[in-house]
Design a protein around this motif. Structure first.
Motif, PDB file in Angstrom:
ATOM      1  N   ARG B  68       0.826  -1.217   0.000  1.00 51.82           N
ATOM      2  CA  ARG B  68       0.000   0.000   0.000  1.00 51.82           C
ATOM      3  C   ARG B  68       0.849   1.251   0.000  1.00 51.82           C
ATOM      4  NH1 ARG B  68      -1.914  -0.420   6.369  1.00 51.82           N
ATOM      5  NH2 ARG B  68       0.097  -1.205   6.999  1.00 51.82           N
ATOM      6  N   VAL B  69       2.146   1.119  -0.050  1.00 55.56           N
ATOM      7  CA  VAL B  69       3.042   2.271  -0.002  1.00 55.56           C
ATOM      8  C   VAL B  69       3.574   2.649  -1.384  1.00 55.56           C
ATOM      9  CG1 VAL B  69       5.207   3.179   0.924  1.00 55.56           C
ATOM     10  CG2 VAL B  69       3.775   1.677   2.333  1.00 55.56           C
ATOM     11  N   ARG B  70       3.357   3.902  -1.754  1.00 55.03           N
ATOM     12  CA  ARG B  70       3.936   4.402  -3.004  1.00 55.03           C
ATOM     13  C   ARG B  70       5.214   5.158  -2.685  1.00 55.03           C
ATOM     14  NH1 ARG B  70       2.630   5.007  -7.976  1.00 55.03           N
ATOM     15  NH2 ARG B  70       0.505   4.266  -7.600  1.00 55.03           N
ATOM     16  N   THR B  71       6.290   4.730  -3.285  1.00 55.77           N
ATOM     17  CA  THR B  71       7.576   5.365  -3.030  1.00 55.77           C
ATOM     18  C   THR B  71       7.959   6.245  -4.212  1.00 55.77           C
ATOM     19  OG1 THR B  71       8.184   3.377  -1.815  1.00 55.77           O
ATOM     20  CG2 THR B  71       9.937   4.937  -2.316  1.00 55.77           C
ATOM     21  N   CYS B  72       8.488   7.427  -3.897  1.00 56.63           N
ATOM     22  CA  CYS B  72       8.865   8.381  -4.937  1.00 56.63           C
ATOM     23  C   CYS B  72      10.376   8.571  -4.948  1.00 56.63           C
ATOM     24  CB  CYS B  72       8.209   9.731  -4.674  1.00 56.63           C
ATOM     25  SG  CYS B  72       6.444   9.620  -4.375  1.00 56.63           S
ATOM     26  N   ALA B  73      10.925   8.748  -6.131  1.00 58.08           N
ATOM     27  CA  ALA B  73      12.358   8.990  -6.262  1.00 58.08           C
ATOM     28  C   ALA B  73      12.609   9.976  -7.387  1.00 58.08           C
ATOM     29  CB  ALA B  73      13.082   7.673  -6.547  1.00 58.08           C
ATOM     30  N   ILE B  74      13.666  10.761  -7.266  1.00 58.83           N
ATOM     31  CA  ILE B  74      13.987  11.722  -8.318  1.00 58.83           C
ATOM     32  C   ILE B  74      14.541  11.016  -9.549  1.00 58.83           C
ATOM     33  CG2 ILE B  74      14.402  13.761  -6.918  1.00 58.83           C
ATOM     34  CD1 ILE B  74      17.342  13.009  -6.887  1.00 58.83           C
ATOM     35  N   VAL B  75      14.397  11.676 -10.683  1.00 63.14           N
ATOM     36  CA  VAL B  75      14.964  11.196 -11.945  1.00 63.14           C
ATOM     37  C   VAL B  75      15.980  12.241 -12.395  1.00 63.14           C
ATOM     38  CG1 VAL B  75      14.471  10.607 -14.343  1.00 63.14           C
ATOM     39  CG2 VAL B  75      12.802  10.065 -12.550  1.00 63.14           C
ATOM     40  N   PRO B  76      17.245  12.037 -12.042  1.00 59.58           N
ATOM     41  CA  PRO B  76      18.266  13.058 -12.245  1.00 59.58           C
ATOM     42  C   PRO B  76      18.356  13.568 -13.685  1.00 59.58           C
ATOM     43  CG  PRO B  76      19.128  11.258 -10.935  1.00 59.58           C
ATOM     44  CD  PRO B  76      17.780  10.818 -11.426  1.00 59.58           C
TER      45      PRO B  76
END
Lengths: 113, 113
Positions: B68-76
Motif C-alpha cells: 500500500r506504499v507508493r515510493t517516490c524517487a527523483i529522476v536526475p
DNA sequence: GTCATGCTTAGCCATATGACTAAGTAACGC
DNA sequence: GCGTTACTTAGTCATATGGCTAAGCATGAC
C-alpha cells in the motif's frame, strides 16, 4: 544548503510558457518594441503586454518608453539564480546516482506489470 | 537554433512551485513514501498527490507502489533539457552583452525620470 | 488642429491551479 | 475478520492565467 529560494518561482513561472520563451529568444537577437514582439505571436496587444509584464516581474527583461514606443531588452543576469539552483540540485542528485540507479531500475520493472 | 522546446513547459511549470521544489529537495536525500513527503508540508494528502503527479508528468520523479506504499524517487536526467536550454540561451544572451550593456544603461537612465 | 500609431486600461470569459473534505479501496497486523 | 494505515477518487471552491474586445491616451506626422 537550501537558501536558494528568493524569487525562483516567478522566474520558473515566466519560463513555463512557450510564448514567453519565444519572446525571449527574439529579444536575444536584440531589443525590440512591443509591436514587433507581438506580430509573430498572432496575439492581441493587451495579451502580449501581460506576457511582457510577467517577464519583467521575473527580472528577465527590462523595458523603457521613448515617445510612444516601449522598447524591451533581455537582462542576461536574470538567469543566474536559476543556474545556481540547477548546479546545486545536480550536485546533490548526482551524488545519489549510484544508489538511485538500482532503485530506478526496480521501479521501471514494477511499472511494466 | 531553437529546437529546444520538447517539454520544457511542464518542466518549468513543475519547478515554479516552492512546495514542489522542496519536495524535490527532500527526495534528493533519497526516495520516500508519499506520507513522508506530505508531513512537512502541512497539506492534505490529495493535494500532495497532485503535486507529485505534476512532478511525475514533468519527468522529475518516478514512483512505484509496493503493497500500500507508493515510493517516490527523483529522476536526475530530468534536469538535462533545462540545462541545455539554459546553456543555449546564455550563449546567445552573453554574446550580445557588449551591445546590450550600453542599451541597458540607457534604459536605466530613462527609468529614473 | 487632426489623424494615425503605439501602447494602456478596463472588463469579460473560459480554463487551469491549488487547496479542501468526504468517502472509497487495498494492504497489513493482530 | 476487523481495525488501521496509506493512498485514491470524486467533487467543491477560490483564485490565477491566458485570451479577447472596446475604449482611452499620449505622440508624431501632416
Amino acid at each position: 544548503m537550501a537558501k536558494h529560494d528568493p524569487d525562483l518561482s516567478p522566474l520558473f513561472h515566466a519560463l513555463a510558457d512557450p510564448t514567453r520563451r519565444s519572446m525571449l529568444t527574439r529579444l536575444a537577437a536584440g531589443p525590440a518594441p512591443v509591436t514587433e514582439l507581438a506580430s509573430p505571436t498572432g496575439l492581441a496587444l493587451p495579451t502580449v503586454m501581460r506576457h511582457l509584464s510577467v517577464l519583467e516581474v521575473a527580472g528577465l527583461i527590462a523595458t523603457s518608453k521613448d515617445g510612444r514606443v516601449r522598447t524591451c531588452a533581455i537582462v542576461p543576469e536574470a538567469l543566474a539564480p536559476m543556474q545556481s539552483w540547477l548546479d546545486e540540485q545536480r550536485l546533490i542528485w548526482e551524488s545519489r546516482l549510484d544508489r538511485l540507479d538500482d532503485y530506478v531500475k526496480t521501479i521501471m520493472k514494477e511499472r511494466e506489470r
